[in-house]
Motif scaffolding. Structure first.
Motif, short mmCIF file in Angstrom:
data_model
loop_
_atom_site.label_atom_id
_atom_site.label_comp_id
_atom_site.label_asym_id
_atom_site.label_seq_id
_atom_site.Cartn_x
_atom_site.Cartn_y
_atom_site.Cartn_z
N ARG A 531 25.37 -12.10 7.14
CA ARG A 531 24.94 -10.60 7.65
C ARG A 531 24.00 -10.24 6.39
N GLN A 532 24.46 -10.45 5.16
CA GLN A 532 23.81 -9.50 3.91
C GLN A 532 22.56 -10.36 3.89
N HIS A 533 22.46 -11.61 4.05
CA HIS A 533 21.28 -12.40 3.82
C HIS A 533 20.14 -11.90 4.72
N LEU A 534 20.84 -11.77 6.32
CA LEU A 534 19.78 -11.49 7.19
C LEU A 534 19.26 -10.12 6.85
N TYR A 535 20.03 -9.32 6.50
CA TYR A 535 19.64 -7.78 6.33
C TYR A 535 18.63 -7.74 4.89
N GLN A 536 18.75 -8.59 3.86
CA GLN A 536 17.97 -8.41 2.81
C GLN A 536 16.49 -9.02 3.28
N ARG A 537 16.49 -10.10 3.94
CA ARG A 537 15.32 -10.61 4.75
C ARG A 537 14.53 -9.81 5.45
N ASN A 538 15.17 -8.96 6.56
CA ASN A 538 14.46 -8.02 7.09
C ASN A 538 14.07 -6.88 6.35
N LEU A 539 14.63 -6.56 5.10
CA LEU A 539 14.19 -5.57 4.45
C LEU A 539 12.73 -6.00 3.80
N GLU A 540 12.79 -7.37 3.09
CA GLU A 540 11.57 -7.88 2.33
C GLU A 540 10.54 -7.82 3.57
N GLN A 541 10.60 -8.21 4.84
CA GLN A 541 9.58 -8.39 5.99
C GLN A 541 9.09 -6.97 6.01
N GLU A 542 9.87 -6.00 6.04
CA GLU A 542 9.59 -4.55 6.37
C GLU A 542 8.76 -4.16 4.96
N ARG A 543 9.16 -4.42 3.94
CA ARG A 543 8.21 -3.84 2.64
C ARG A 543 7.06 -4.65 2.75
N ILE A 544 6.74 -5.94 3.00
CA ILE A 544 5.55 -6.52 3.14
C ILE A 544 4.64 -6.06 3.99
N MET A 545 5.27 -5.49 5.14
CA MET A 545 4.50 -5.05 6.06
C MET A 545 4.10 -3.43 5.94
N LEU A 546 4.78 -2.87 5.22
CA LEU A 546 4.49 -1.46 4.80
C LEU A 546 3.23 -1.59 3.74
N GLU A 547 3.32 -2.40 2.74
CA GLU A 547 2.26 -2.92 1.82
C GLU A 547 1.11 -3.31 2.39
N ARG A 548 1.06 -4.05 3.30
CA ARG A 548 -0.23 -4.54 4.12
C ARG A 548 -0.89 -3.36 4.87
N GLU A 549 -0.03 -2.40 5.34
CA GLU A 549 -0.68 -1.28 6.12
C GLU A 549 -1.11 -0.44 5.07
N ALA A 550 -0.65 -0.10 3.93
CA ALA A 550 -1.08 0.59 2.88
C ALA A 550 -2.40 0.27 2.41
N ARG A 551 -2.52 -1.20 2.17
CA ARG A 551 -3.82 -1.90 1.79
C ARG A 551 -4.89 -1.66 2.63
N GLU A 552 -4.43 -1.70 4.09
CA GLU A 552 -5.42 -1.70 5.06
C GLU A 552 -5.89 -0.12 5.15
N ARG A 553 -5.03 0.86 4.99
CA ARG A 553 -5.32 2.18 5.11
C ARG A 553 -6.05 2.42 3.81
N GLU A 554 -5.87 1.84 2.53
CA GLU A 554 -6.83 2.27 1.36
C GLU A 554 -8.35 1.49 1.74
N GLU A 555 -8.11 0.44 2.17
CA GLU A 555 -9.64 -0.33 2.59
C GLU A 555 -10.35 0.63 3.70
N ARG A 556 -9.90 1.04 4.44
CA ARG A 556 -10.51 2.07 5.35
C ARG A 556 -10.88 3.22 4.95
N ASN A 557 -10.06 3.83 3.86
CA ASN A 557 -10.44 5.18 3.34
C ASN A 557 -11.70 4.77 2.48
N ARG A 558 -11.59 3.60 1.70
CA ARG A 558 -12.92 3.14 0.72
C ARG A 558 -14.15 2.98 1.64
#
Length: 561
Positions: A531-558
């Motif tokens: 269960r802990q492994h699945l939880y950490q993997r979900n957190l990592e996927q969520e972080r990667i997705m947030l970073e991708r969205e932030a980069r896309e947002r910065e790219e759009r702003n630029r």
């Protein structure tokens, strides 16, 4: 008191400086006490530094002034306090470097206590490099600093060994009068130590110093005369100075009207006169006439002392005494016999005596001494006669006292012998009584020991009998216990096999239950880790997705910007 033959020279003021007291209105960042101490030490170059156009140099000057201190009556600087001046020397600013070097030079002339602090904070290598500067203004003040540092005997070896002397000799040969003055000052100070004189006069150094006498500059001439006087204080140099052409130029300055030139000149002449080999040259240079003129006219005690010393040294040479008389040497010595300083008068009187001339005061002194000697002899005779009478009387008294003493000693011996016999008899009686007491005590101890042995043997027999009875009783009791124990074991053995089978069954059941609990706990732990492994993997996927969205947002702003 003999006047010192070596003289130290120092530079305490820079030519053409303003009065330091003007600094009080211009250096607002420096306390009044520090400015007063700077003025007391003669550090006038600080005025230019405190008013310098360069703000960093002004700040360093203020920092140095704040590092000044006063101990008792002497102005000094705290440890490390000269470092601002050393830092100032790193700037490519001519006025700043000159001000720093002049401050160091004047401070070194004011107090030898700061010499080692200068070497520690500035470094000897820095000073030598400034003396080798391509700018003559820097060379002058650096050589002046070296000259004032040479006042310290502790630093003289460093100056000679580590390029200082070579730099000074090089600059002394340049066609610049200020460089010559500073170099000659240093030579004079270094020559106060006889061990350094050979290094100074070698390689043409002596001829160089002698050449300064014809420079036409009174300050340089006076310094050179002082330097030569210090050199001549060493007896090994007196013929060398004369042989290398220094005698006549020195003697010529005995006609000078300036005491600044006259004092070192007459000192040097006195040292030359102490070498008999120089006497013919001194006579040929009319030295005696010049000394006689000074002896008659000069009221300066230092000049009088060296005139008397020079004439006395010449008068020590019996071969020239007739010529000294012919040249009126006694006329120059007679006024000196009346000098206020008794040492000068004594030297002049001794010189006249060597020339066979006695002054009236000396004749009176001899008459007085003769009268005193006769009175002393008469008093000695009377004292001898009185002593002889007293000796006879004393001998008679001593004989009577000796006889009385011998009689008293005889009686004392007899009394001592009698007391010794009585004491011996008393001790013999006491010894006999002591032996009798010891014999009685010995017999009593032996009787007591015999009774004690008999009592111990009786008690030992009784103890052995009691122990034997106790052992017999213990053996019977043991046999009874062993019989009871054998009966009990026989009864218990019938029940032990069934009990053991029951206990073994219970132990197997307990082990089986423990193993089941352990397997259950292991399964729960593995499930929790999954269960802990699945939880950490979900957190990592969520972080990667947030970073991708932030980069896309910065790219759009630029892109929008």
């Amino acid at each position: 008191m003999r006047r010192a033959g070596t003289m130290k020279l120092k530079t305490l003021r820079r030519p053409g400086v303003q009065d330091l007291s003007k600094m009080f209105d211009k250096a607002g960042e420096v306390s009044e006490n520090h400015l007063m101490w700077a003025e007391e030490a003669g550090l006038e170059p600080l005025l230019d530094l405190l008013n310098h156009e360069h703000p960093k140099i002004r700040a360093l000057a203020e920092e140095f002034a704040a590092n000044l201190d006063k101990v008792d009556t002497d102005v000094t600087v705290i440890n490390g306090g000269l470092k601002p001046l050393g830092e100032m020397l790193k700037y490519k600013n001519m006025s700043g470097q000159l001000g720093s070097l002049w401050t160091l030079a004047i401070f070194a002339g004011y107090s030898e206590e700061v010499h080692h602090k200068i070497i520690a904070d500035i470094s000897w290598g820095t000073i030598v490099r400034r003396a080798k500067s391509e700018f003559i203004e820097i060379q002058r003040v650096a050589c002046t600093l070296i000259a004032n540092l040479s006042l310290s005997r502790d630093l003289q070896d460093t100056i000679i060994r580590e390029e200082g002397l070579a730099v000074l000799k090089h600059h002394a040969r340049q066609d610049d009068i200020q460089l010559k003055r500073a170099a000659c000052n240093a030579f004079a100070n270094l020559c106060t130590n006889h061990d350094h004189i050979p290094a100074i006069i070698d390689d043409g150094g002596l001829e160089l110093i002698i050449s300064f006498l014809s420079s036409g500059d009174d300050e340089l001439i006076a310094t050179a005369l002082h330097c030569l006087a210090n050199i001549l204080d060493n007896p090994n140099t007196r013929t060398a100075v004369a042989q290398r052409g220094g005698l006549v130029p020195i003697v010529n300055f005995l006609d000078s009207s300036s005491s600044t030139l006259l004092k070192p000149a007459v000192t040097a002449v006195a040292y030359l006169a102490m070498e008999t080999a120089n006497h013919p040259a001194l006579l040929q240079a009319d030295t005696v006439e010049k000394l006689v003129n000074l002896g008659r006219k000069s009221k300066n005690e230092e000049i009088q002392y060296w005139v008397a010393t020079a004439l006395d040294a010449l008068a020590s040479n019996a071969s020239i005494r007739p010529e000294l008389k012919q040249r009126q040497a006694p006329e120059g010595l007679k006024p000196l016999t009346k000098a206020r300083d008794p040492e000068i008068a004594a030297i002049a009187t001794a010189a006249l005596a060597k020339l066979g001339i006695k002054t009236r005061s000396e004749l009176e002194r001899e008459a007085r001494e003769r009268a005193e000697r006769e009175a002393a002899e008469r008093a000695a005779r009377e004292a001898a006669e009185r002593a002889e009478r007293e000796a006879l009387e004393r001998a008679a008294r001593e004989a009577a006292e000796r006889a009385a003493r011998e009689e008293a000693e005889r009686r004392a011996r007899e009394d001592a012998e009698r007391r010794a016999r009585e004491e011996a008899e008393r001790r013999a009686r006491e010894e006999a009584e002591r032996r009798a007491r010891e014999e009685a005590e010995r017999r009593a101890r032996e009787e007591a020991e015999r009774r004690a042995r008999e009592e111990a043997e009786r008690r030992a027999r009784e103890q052995a009998e009691r122990l034997a009875r106790e052992r017999e009783q213990a053996e019977r009791e043991r046999q009874e216990r062993e019989a009871l124990e054998a009966s009990r074991r026989a009864a218990e053995s019938e029940l032990s096999e069934a009990e053991q089978r029951k206990r073994a069954l219970q132990e197997r059941q307990r082990q089986r239950a423990l193993e089941q609990d352990r397997q259950k706990a292991e399964r729960e732990r593995l499930e929790e880790e999954r269960r802990q492994h699945l939880y950490q993997r979900n957190l990592e996927q969520e972080r990667i997705m947030l970073e991708r969205e932030a980069r896309e947002r910065e790219e759009r702003n630029r892109r929008n910007a």
